[in-house]
Design an enzyme around this catalytic site. Structure first.
Site, PDB file in Angstrom:
ATOM      1  N   TYR A   1      45.746  44.515  -7.857  1.00 34.02           N
ATOM      2  CA  TYR A   1      46.126  43.172  -7.389  1.00 34.02           C
ATOM      3  C   TYR A   1      46.967  42.450  -8.441  1.00 34.02           C
ATOM      4  O   TYR A   1      47.506  41.377  -8.164  1.00 34.02           O
ATOM      5  CB  TYR A   1      44.901  42.303  -7.083  1.00 34.02           C
ATOM      6  CG  TYR A   1      43.952  42.792  -6.018  1.00 34.02           C
ATOM      7  CD1 TYR A   1      44.258  43.856  -5.180  1.00 34.02           C
ATOM      8  CD2 TYR A   1      42.712  42.172  -5.850  1.00 34.02           C
ATOM      9  CE1 TYR A   1      43.352  44.294  -4.219  1.00 34.02           C
ATOM     10  CE2 TYR A   1      41.814  42.596  -4.884  1.00 34.02           C
ATOM     11  CZ  TYR A   1      42.133  43.665  -4.087  1.00 34.02           C
ATOM     12  OH  TYR A   1      41.215  44.081  -3.141  1.00 34.02           O
TER      13      TYR A   1
ATOM     14  N   HIS B   1      38.966  52.352  -6.264  1.00 26.80           N
ATOM     15  CA  HIS B   1      39.608  51.567  -5.196  1.00 26.80           C
ATOM     16  C   HIS B   1      39.742  52.349  -3.892  1.00 26.80           C
ATOM     17  O   HIS B   1      39.568  51.801  -2.810  1.00 26.80           O
ATOM     18  CB  HIS B   1      40.979  51.073  -5.668  1.00 26.80           C
ATOM     19  CG  HIS B   1      41.430  49.818  -4.995  1.00 26.80           C
ATOM     20  ND1 HIS B   1      42.133  48.848  -5.641  1.00 26.80           N
ATOM     21  CD2 HIS B   1      41.266  49.360  -3.736  1.00 26.80           C
ATOM     22  CE1 HIS B   1      42.387  47.851  -4.810  1.00 26.80           C
ATOM     23  NE2 HIS B   1      41.879  48.139  -3.650  1.00 26.80           N
TER      24      HIS B   1
END
Ligand code: A2P
Length: 251
Positions: A51, A109
């Site tokens: 991110y 992730h």
């Protein structure tokens, strides 16, 4: 103290029933939004190396109005860094970027099955937990086969599996697997990105009947099925609204 009810799974981790997503919150504007989320009552925060906001999340939470021990701060290992030494370096980099001494929760992730190194990545996360870099470890976007491979190879069950989950994508099979193995299911995009779903006739009917908003109906659904939603909102009123679902009072 946060008065939110909590969700616990088979391990030693207990998380608030609703957390705060940070995808799309970057740079200096993110600082006020995240500090506001703390003031609104959020204690569980979800970031990721990918991110590109670990700096903002770390800076906001280091200067938050509550003690570090009350916060649960998450980040995630990208799919391109699953090889053991790269995974360790990435976790260390996450810590340096956040400026924190430890992260509460670190997730793989996504399994990146085409590369096939997620077991190696899991071994790196186990090592990072042993070294105290992270307190709890889990995964994101893992299917039953991926989770089984981790457990068989290492004997260590992930504490969390964070998956896309909302009323238009209910993931019954994955949720049942997580539940059977004592894994907390967290939900990303819990509001289905707040697009068509906000006009859904069934959901708007329920919202009207109970005099609440559609996001509140959806978040209540999450807590009833035992998932931990991570709604993101930059808007202070919507932040509070999203915590004000039955059984979950804002501060
Ligand atoms: P905003 O930040 O302007 O509030 P998801 O978590 O499913 O990916 O959805 C995120 C999106 O949902 C964001 O664009 C956010 O916009 C919006 N959102 C979050 N909470 C609400 C709410 N209570 N009502 C309407 N939109 C919301």
């Amino acid at each position: 103290m946060n008065r939110a009810p909590a969700v616990t799974a088979g391990g030693s981790l207990t998380v608030p029933a609703i957390g705060f997503g940070t995808y799309g919150l970057n740079g200096l504007p993110a600082l006020d939004v995240i500090r506001q989320a703390v003031a609104s009552g959020y204690r569980l925060f979800d970031a990721a190396f990918n991110y590109e906001n670990e700096g903002a999340v770390g800076a906001a939470l280091r200067s938050a109005s509550v003690p570090r021990g009350e916060l649960l701060i998450t980040s995630k290992l990208p799919g391109r860094h699953h090889a053991h030494d790269e995974a360790i370096a990435t976790i260390e980099e996450s810590l340096l970027r956040t400026g924190l001494e430890y992260l509460d929760l670190y997730l793989i992730h996504w399994p990146n099955p085409g590369v096939g190194l997620y077991v190696e990545a899991w071994q790196a996360l186990i090592e990072a937990r042993e070294r105290g870099l992270v307190r709890h470890i889990g995964v994101s976007n893992f299917l039953p086969d991926h989770l089984t491979a981790l457990m068989e190879a290492t004997g260590v069950t992930p504490e969390v599996n964070q998956i896309e989950l909302h009323p238009y994508f209910q993931q019954e099979t994955q949720r049942a697997f997580d539940r059977e193995h004592g894994i907390i299911t967290e939900a990303w995009s819990p509001l289905g990105r707040a697009t068509d779903i906000l006009q859904d006739p069934v959901l708007t009917g329920i919202a009207h009947k109970h005099q609440i908003t559609v996001p509140q109906v959806v978040l209540r659904w999450h807590t009833l099925i035992g998932s931990v939603p991570l709604p993101k909102s930059a808007d202070p009123q919507r932040q509070v609204q999203n915590l004000t679902v039955a059984g979950h009072l804002p501060r």
